[in-house]
Design an enzyme around this catalytic site. Structure first.
Site, mmCIF file in Angstrom:
data_model
loop_
_atom_site.group_PDB
_atom_site.id
_atom_site.type_symbol
_atom_site.label_atom_id
_atom_site.label_comp_id
_atom_site.label_asym_id
_atom_site.label_seq_id
_atom_site.Cartn_x
_atom_site.Cartn_y
_atom_site.Cartn_z
ATOM 1 N N PRO A 20 0.777 -1.055 0.242
ATOM 2 C CA PRO A 20 0.035 0.044 -0.130
ATOM 3 C C PRO A 20 0.724 1.235 -0.067
ATOM 4 C CG PRO A 20 -0.235 -1.033 2.300
ATOM 5 C CD PRO A 20 0.456 -2.145 0.975
ATOM 6 N N ASN A 21 0.383 2.226 -0.705
ATOM 7 C CA ASN A 21 0.888 3.411 -1.093
ATOM 8 C C ASN A 21 2.242 3.550 -1.592
ATOM 9 O OD1 ASN A 21 -1.453 4.774 0.633
ATOM 10 N ND2 ASN A 21 -0.419 3.862 2.422
ATOM 11 N N ARG B 226 5.212 10.957 -2.735
ATOM 12 C CA ARG B 226 4.518 10.718 -1.182
ATOM 13 C C ARG B 226 5.808 10.981 -0.365
ATOM 14 N NH1 ARG B 226 4.081 5.148 1.676
ATOM 15 N NH2 ARG B 226 3.783 5.478 3.749
ATOM 16 N N TYR C 123 10.995 9.174 1.029
ATOM 17 C CA TYR C 123 10.993 8.363 0.049
ATOM 18 C C TYR C 123 11.715 8.575 -1.214
ATOM 19 C CZ TYR C 123 7.814 5.897 3.156
ATOM 20 O OH TYR C 123 7.132 5.141 4.116
ATOM 21 N N ASN D 172 7.940 -5.515 -0.584
ATOM 22 C CA ASN D 172 7.726 -4.282 0.449
ATOM 23 C C ASN D 172 6.418 -4.231 0.771
ATOM 24 O OD1 ASN D 172 7.439 -1.979 1.786
ATOM 25 N ND2 ASN D 172 8.907 -0.674 0.229
ATOM 26 N N ALA E 204 2.722 -0.668 5.054
ATOM 27 C CA ALA E 204 2.357 -0.811 6.475
ATOM 28 C C ALA E 204 1.550 -2.160 6.737
ATOM 29 C CB ALA E 204 1.034 0.379 6.706
ATOM 30 N N GLU F 276 12.285 -9.478 2.658
ATOM 31 C CA GLU F 276 11.710 -8.120 3.110
ATOM 32 C C GLU F 276 12.445 -6.810 2.824
ATOM 33 O OE1 GLU F 276 9.981 -6.102 7.265
ATOM 34 O OE2 GLU F 276 10.426 -8.361 7.270
ATOM 35 N N HIS G 178 12.421 -2.536 2.793
ATOM 36 C CA HIS G 178 12.018 -1.054 2.878
ATOM 37 C C HIS G 178 12.845 -0.089 2.456
ATOM 38 C CE1 HIS G 178 8.994 -2.933 5.589
ATOM 39 N NE2 HIS G 178 9.940 -3.610 6.187
ATOM 40 N N ARG H 169 12.115 5.698 12.567
ATOM 41 C CA ARG H 169 10.840 6.251 12.549
ATOM 42 C C ARG H 169 9.628 5.951 13.605
ATOM 43 N NH1 ARG H 169 8.524 5.090 6.482
ATOM 44 N NH2 ARG H 169 7.450 6.828 7.303
#
Length: 138
Positions: free
Chosen positions: A10-11, A18, A23, A72, A75, A96, A98, A105
């Protein structure tokens, strides 16, 4: 030739727009061209969805025939036991990824529900995290 599936959650369709301070300013589609050019020994297939079930379906679809999955989960990393179970259910190794260092964060980003099911985790190297994940499959 290695067959690598990148799955973004998502996103991540909003990369380049964004939160550019987190990012960056590059869309994933633009980065993907560079990634493919730099990894001619791999067939890199890209998929993105904002829907958890669609991510699970994609893992099931490719998880018995591809050489690697780069995930990735956005969330969903921090909430999805279903993604964890999907990763464990398939034979293809999953890394995985990121873009940001999630440990610098918000505290809710410090826990991953999927890490324990993955071959490894790469984070904090910007979009280059994807290239590093590909190298783990070579």
């Amino acid at each position: 030739m290695k067959k690598i599936q990148i799955i973004n959650g998502p996103n991540l369709n909003l990369l380049g727009k964004r939160e550019p301070t987190v990012y960056g300013n590059t869309s994933f589609e633009n980065y993907l061209e560079e990634l493919r050019a730099g990894c001619p020994q791999c067939e890199i297939i890209y998929y993105q969805s904002n829907v958890e079930g669609e991510l699970i379906n994609k893992i099931h679809e490719v998880g018995f025939e591809y050489d690697g999955i780069i995930l990735n989960a956005g969330a969903y990393t921090h909430t999805s036991i279903a993604l964890h179970d999907a990763i464990k259910a398939v034979e293809t190794p999953v890394v995985e990824v990121h873009i940001s260092n999630v440990h610098t964060r918000e505290s809710f980003r410090h826990i991953s529900m999927i890490s324990a099911a993955c071959k490894g985790v790469i984070l904090g190297f910007g979009l280059d995290s994807y290239r590093l994940a590909i190298e783990s499959f070579l």
